[in-house]
Design an enzyme around this catalytic site. Structure first.
Site, PDB file in Angstrom:
ATOM      1  N   GLY A 134       0.804  -1.208   0.000  1.00 55.31           N
ATOM      2  CA  GLY A 134       0.000   0.000   0.000  1.00 55.31           C
ATOM      3  C   GLY A 134       0.842   1.264   0.000  1.00 55.31           C
ATOM      4  O   GLY A 134       1.972   1.281   0.481  1.00 55.31           O
ATOM      5  N   SER A 135       0.281   2.338  -0.552  1.00 55.37           N
ATOM      6  CA  SER A 135       0.929   3.647  -0.460  1.00 55.37           C
ATOM      7  C   SER A 135       0.734   4.185   0.960  1.00 55.37           C
ATOM      8  O   SER A 135      -0.005   3.621   1.764  1.00 55.37           O
ATOM      9  CB  SER A 135       0.322   4.598  -1.483  1.00 55.37           C
ATOM     10  OG  SER A 135       0.548   4.143  -2.801  1.00 55.37           O
ATOM     11  N   HIS A 195       3.428   4.656   2.948  1.00 51.37           N
ATOM     12  CA  HIS A 195       4.603   4.251   3.730  1.00 51.37           C
ATOM     13  C   HIS A 195       5.883   4.909   3.208  1.00 51.37           C
ATOM     14  O   HIS A 195       6.981   4.456   3.504  1.00 51.37           O
ATOM     15  CB  HIS A 195       4.770   2.733   3.675  1.00 51.37           C
ATOM     16  CG  HIS A 195       3.578   1.984   4.169  1.00 51.37           C
ATOM     17  ND1 HIS A 195       3.054   2.167   5.425  1.00 51.37           N
ATOM     18  CD2 HIS A 195       2.786   1.052   3.564  1.00 51.37           C
ATOM     19  CE1 HIS A 195       2.015   1.379   5.586  1.00 51.37           C
ATOM     20  NE2 HIS A 195       1.816   0.696   4.467  1.00 51.37           N
ATOM     21  N   LYS A 230       5.769  -7.986   2.298  1.00 49.49           N
ATOM     22  CA  LYS A 230       5.521  -7.859   3.737  1.00 49.49           C
ATOM     23  C   LYS A 230       4.363  -8.775   4.124  1.00 49.49           C
ATOM     24  O   LYS A 230       3.416  -8.972   3.356  1.00 49.49           O
ATOM     25  CB  LYS A 230       5.180  -6.407   4.100  1.00 49.49           C
ATOM     26  CG  LYS A 230       6.296  -5.420   3.801  1.00 49.49           C
ATOM     27  CD  LYS A 230       6.007  -4.043   4.368  1.00 49.49           C
ATOM     28  CE  LYS A 230       4.756  -3.413   3.807  1.00 49.49           C
ATOM     29  NZ  LYS A 230       4.789  -3.223   2.342  1.00 49.49           N
ATOM     30  N   HIS A 284      -0.104   0.392   9.710  1.00 47.82           N
ATOM     31  CA  HIS A 284      -1.374   0.920   9.209  1.00 47.82           C
ATOM     32  C   HIS A 284      -2.233   1.413  10.369  1.00 47.82           C
ATOM     33  O   HIS A 284      -3.400   1.707  10.193  1.00 47.82           O
ATOM     34  CB  HIS A 284      -2.141  -0.158   8.433  1.00 47.82           C
ATOM     35  CG  HIS A 284      -1.327  -0.854   7.409  1.00 47.82           C
ATOM     36  ND1 HIS A 284      -0.765  -2.096   7.633  1.00 47.82           N
ATOM     37  CD2 HIS A 284      -0.948  -0.473   6.171  1.00 47.82           C
ATOM     38  CE1 HIS A 284      -0.086  -2.456   6.550  1.00 47.82           C
ATOM     39  NE2 HIS A 284      -0.169  -1.495   5.662  1.00 47.82           N
ATOM     40  N   ASP A 311       9.355  33.339  26.116  1.00 50.17           N
ATOM     41  CA  ASP A 311      10.400  32.770  26.972  1.00 50.17           C
ATOM     42  C   ASP A 311      11.453  33.776  27.398  1.00 50.17           C
ATOM     43  O   ASP A 311      12.498  33.387  27.919  1.00 50.17           O
ATOM     44  CB  ASP A 311      11.074  31.587  26.271  1.00 50.17           C
ATOM     45  CG  ASP A 311      11.908  32.014  25.070  1.00 50.17           C
ATOM     46  OD1 ASP A 311      11.749  33.160  24.606  1.00 50.17           O
ATOM     47  OD2 ASP A 311      12.715  31.193  24.590  1.00 50.17           O
ATOM     48  N   SER A 353      19.067  36.482  22.953  1.00 47.24           N
ATOM     49  CA  SER A 353      19.444  37.336  24.085  1.00 47.24           C
ATOM     50  C   SER A 353      20.846  37.002  24.574  1.00 47.24           C
ATOM     51  O   SER A 353      21.653  37.897  24.850  1.00 47.24           O
ATOM     52  CB  SER A 353      18.449  37.173  25.230  1.00 47.24           C
ATOM     53  OG  SER A 353      17.175  37.631  24.859  1.00 47.24           O
ATOM     54  N   GLY A 362      23.495  42.589  15.499  1.00 49.07           N
ATOM     55  CA  GLY A 362      22.071  42.357  15.716  1.00 49.07           C
ATOM     56  C   GLY A 362      21.181  43.040  14.697  1.00 49.07           C
ATOM     57  O   GLY A 362      19.999  42.734  14.605  1.00 49.07           O
ATOM     58  N   GLY A 393      12.775  42.688  26.323  1.00 47.15           N
ATOM     59  CA  GLY A 393      14.225  42.834  26.398  1.00 47.15           C
ATOM     60  C   GLY A 393      14.629  44.203  26.893  1.00 47.15           C
ATOM     61  O   GLY A 393      15.558  44.343  27.713  1.00 47.15           O
TER      62      GLY A 393
END
Length: 578
Positions: free
Chosen positions: A56-57, A59, A109, A221, A402, A446, A485, A557
């Site tokens: 089958g496709s 994979h 397979k 599958h 963050d 930073s 920067g 900042g």
């Protein structure tokens, strides 16, 4: 609700995908009227065995990515997760037979549809007088008891393609190839694990997993595995998988033990990030080597996927020198990785870092001491730790949320550094060492910007530490930030508050300069500039990609650097009043 897929049509997606692969690879051709891809140079195979595989496709890159000299002659693809048509399989067999090949080996397979359709095509081809043999590959290690259907075919079939391809390229006859790959298949095992499901185009996800669950031992599958378990660290997951694969009480285990030599395949089932794949690969190699297993080769990537499934499979193939030579044999298949032909185990993986240049002895500078430096740095760290969540909140408006975390990471690194030994008293050496520390521990843009600023600022202080030198240090640091920067004053970045402070610090060049008066004005200007960034249009950094109408908070900042300057001033004033 069906999942989103970037296709032209559900019905035609398998044809379009195969056509795209062939369009990009001049070494392949489609067989007219069939979902079959073949080597372009079929005529060069005269007198040698042809190798056909497929299924089958969905994979990809299996199986078409493994067509090439030294691997497959061609493949037959079905619709997504569906066995290919008997007529197309038979057409592929006839095509390679007409090229004068010395028989065909079908590598299949172990799934019912594939066995039936390839088997029926083989019977029909043999009835036409075409020599055809078939091997059915089942490498699944999931089930601990015998299943009537046998072991499922998983990613290990790719290694069988490679072994068979090397033998065929060397001119080995059909029966011997079949026999040798059959032996190799018995020395191999694969186990899969998924974090969530995949979905066939036009359909809902195949199954559902809770947010904290993973499925162990599933098929390619989305077929059920052997157990669902709680999410755990990668090391623990990999250890559990290898335990299951090699447990001798498991009838489908692979007989790997201390002293064994293996080829390891860490296969992405389609949706796992490359970062996660690398973590899994490291864990697998460490775990195997800790058990005395030699990893002769390691293949890491996407070889046998299940559409977009976020998961992986591990494959172990026992090898000796002769089998390893077949794995190492040259191939032109586009999806086969180019890897060094040397053992993974036994290689020196870490090169010693260069030694730091020998530093001159520290020199105490008048008016400064290591103790004062510690007090300043401790106050700066305390301020940044207190502001962590506030800075993160500001950063969620314009970045990835963050900024506070990054500054807290820097603060904790500085605190740890101070606990280890007193900081140098000389300002130039102090700034240089802080620069290295932040570059190493802070991370992100930073960390780089602070590192640039401190490295450049340290240079004027090597020759002098008087007040004009500190002004020159500020100028040097700002220039380095602007140069690398690419930000300028008014671009809504940390540079805005530092630039405002720097303009006030120019007054330090005056012989009659009043230090605390100038520092106070510099800090106030920095704080005002930081707050003014809420009215600026971002010209640099992540915020420059966001509409200015959404930037109604100051730049985190700029706020952080203003707070750092305020902390420095506060400590110096306290020391002056003592």
């Amino acid at each position: 609700m069906t999942s989103k897929k970037l296709v032209n049509s559900v019905a035609g997606c398998a044809d379009d995908a195969l056509a795209g692969l062939v369009a990009c690879n001049p070494n392949l051709q489609l067989l007219q009227g069939h979902r079959v891809a073949l080597r372009f140079d079929l005529d060069s195979l005269k007198g040698r065995v042809a190798l056909l595989s497929g299924g089958g496709s969905g994979h990809e890159p299996a199986h078409a990515g493994f067509i090439g000299k030294g691997m497959l002659t061609g493949i037959i693809a079905g619709a997504v997760f569906a066995s290919p048509a008997v007529g197309s399989i038979l057409a592929a067999i006839r095509a390679v037979a007409q090229a004068g090949t010395a028989g065909t080996l079908l590598i299949v397979k172990n799934y019912t549809g594939d066995r039936l359709n390839f088997g029926l095509a083989r019977e029909q081809a043999q009835a036409e007088g075409i020599p055809v043999e078939m091997v059915v590959i089942g490498d699944d290690c999931a089930f601990t008891v015998v299943k009537k259907a046998g072991r499922r075919g998983l990613c290990g079939v790719v290694l069988i393609h490679k072994v068979a391809g090397a033998l065929a390229e060397a001119g080995v006859p059909l029966k011997e190839i079949k026999d040798r790959v059959s032996v190799a298949a018995k020395a191999m095992g694969t186990l899969g694990l998924s974090l969530s499901s995949c979905s066939v185009p036009g359909s809902r996800p195949n199954f559902e997993l809770a947010a904290d669950e993973v499925e162990l031992g599933l098929g390619i599958h989305g077929e059920a595995g052997v157990r669902r378990m709680k999410m755990a660290p990668a090391d623990e997951i990999v250890r559990l998988m290898l335990d299951h694969m090699t447990n001798t009480s498991n009838v489908s285990h692979v007989s790997v033990q201390a002293g064994s030599s293996v080829v390891l395949v860490v296969n992405n089932l389609g949706g796992l990030s490359v970062l996660e794949l690398g973590i899994v690969a490291d864990a697998a190699i460490r775990t195997l080597e800790s058990r005395g297993v030699k990893v002769a080769r390691a293949l890491v990537g996407t070889f046998m996927s299940a559409l977009e499934m976020p998961g992986l499979s591990l494959t172990l193939l026992l090898v000796d020198e002769s089998r390893l030579k077949l794995i190492d044999a040259e191939t032109t298949a586009s999806a086969w990785p180019h890897m060094p032909k040397v053992s993974v185990t036994g290689q020196k993986r870490i090169r010693p870092a260069p030694a730091h240049p020998t530093e001159a002895p520290d020199i105490t500078v008048e008016g400064l001491s290591s103790k004062r430096m510690v007090l300043v740095l401790e106050q700066v760290c305390a301020t940044l730790l207190d502001m962590e969540e506030y800075l993160n909140t500001l950063d969620r408006v314009s970045g990835d949320g963050d900024c506070g975390t990054t500054h807290s990471r820097a603060a904790r690194a500085i605190q740890e550094w101070l606990r280890e030994s007193p900081p140098p008293a000389h300002p130039a050496k102090l700034l240089s060492q802080l620069s290295l520390l932040l570059l190493d521990k802070m991370g992100g843009s930073s960390g780089a910007l602070y590192g640039l600023f401190l490295t450049a600022a340290a240079q004027p202080l090597k020759a002098s530490t008087d007040l004009p030198a500190w002004s020159a240090a500020m100028d040097a640091g700002l220039e380095a930030m602007r140069k690398y920067g690419k930000a300028a004053p008014g671009d809504r970045t940390m540079l805005d508050s530092l630039w405002a402070a720097g303009q006030e610090l120019q007054a330090l060049r005056n012989p009659q300069a009043n230090l605390f008066h100038i520092l106070t004005k510099a800090v106030e200007s920095a704080e005002a500039a930081a707050q003014a960034t809420k009215n600026m249009t971002a010209g640099a950094g992540r915020a420059s990609y966001i509409s200015s109408t959404k930037l109604d908070e100051p730049d985190p900042g700029a706020v952080a650097t203003a707070a750092i300057l305020r902390s420095i001033l506060q400590v110096l004033k306290n020391l002056e009043s003592e």
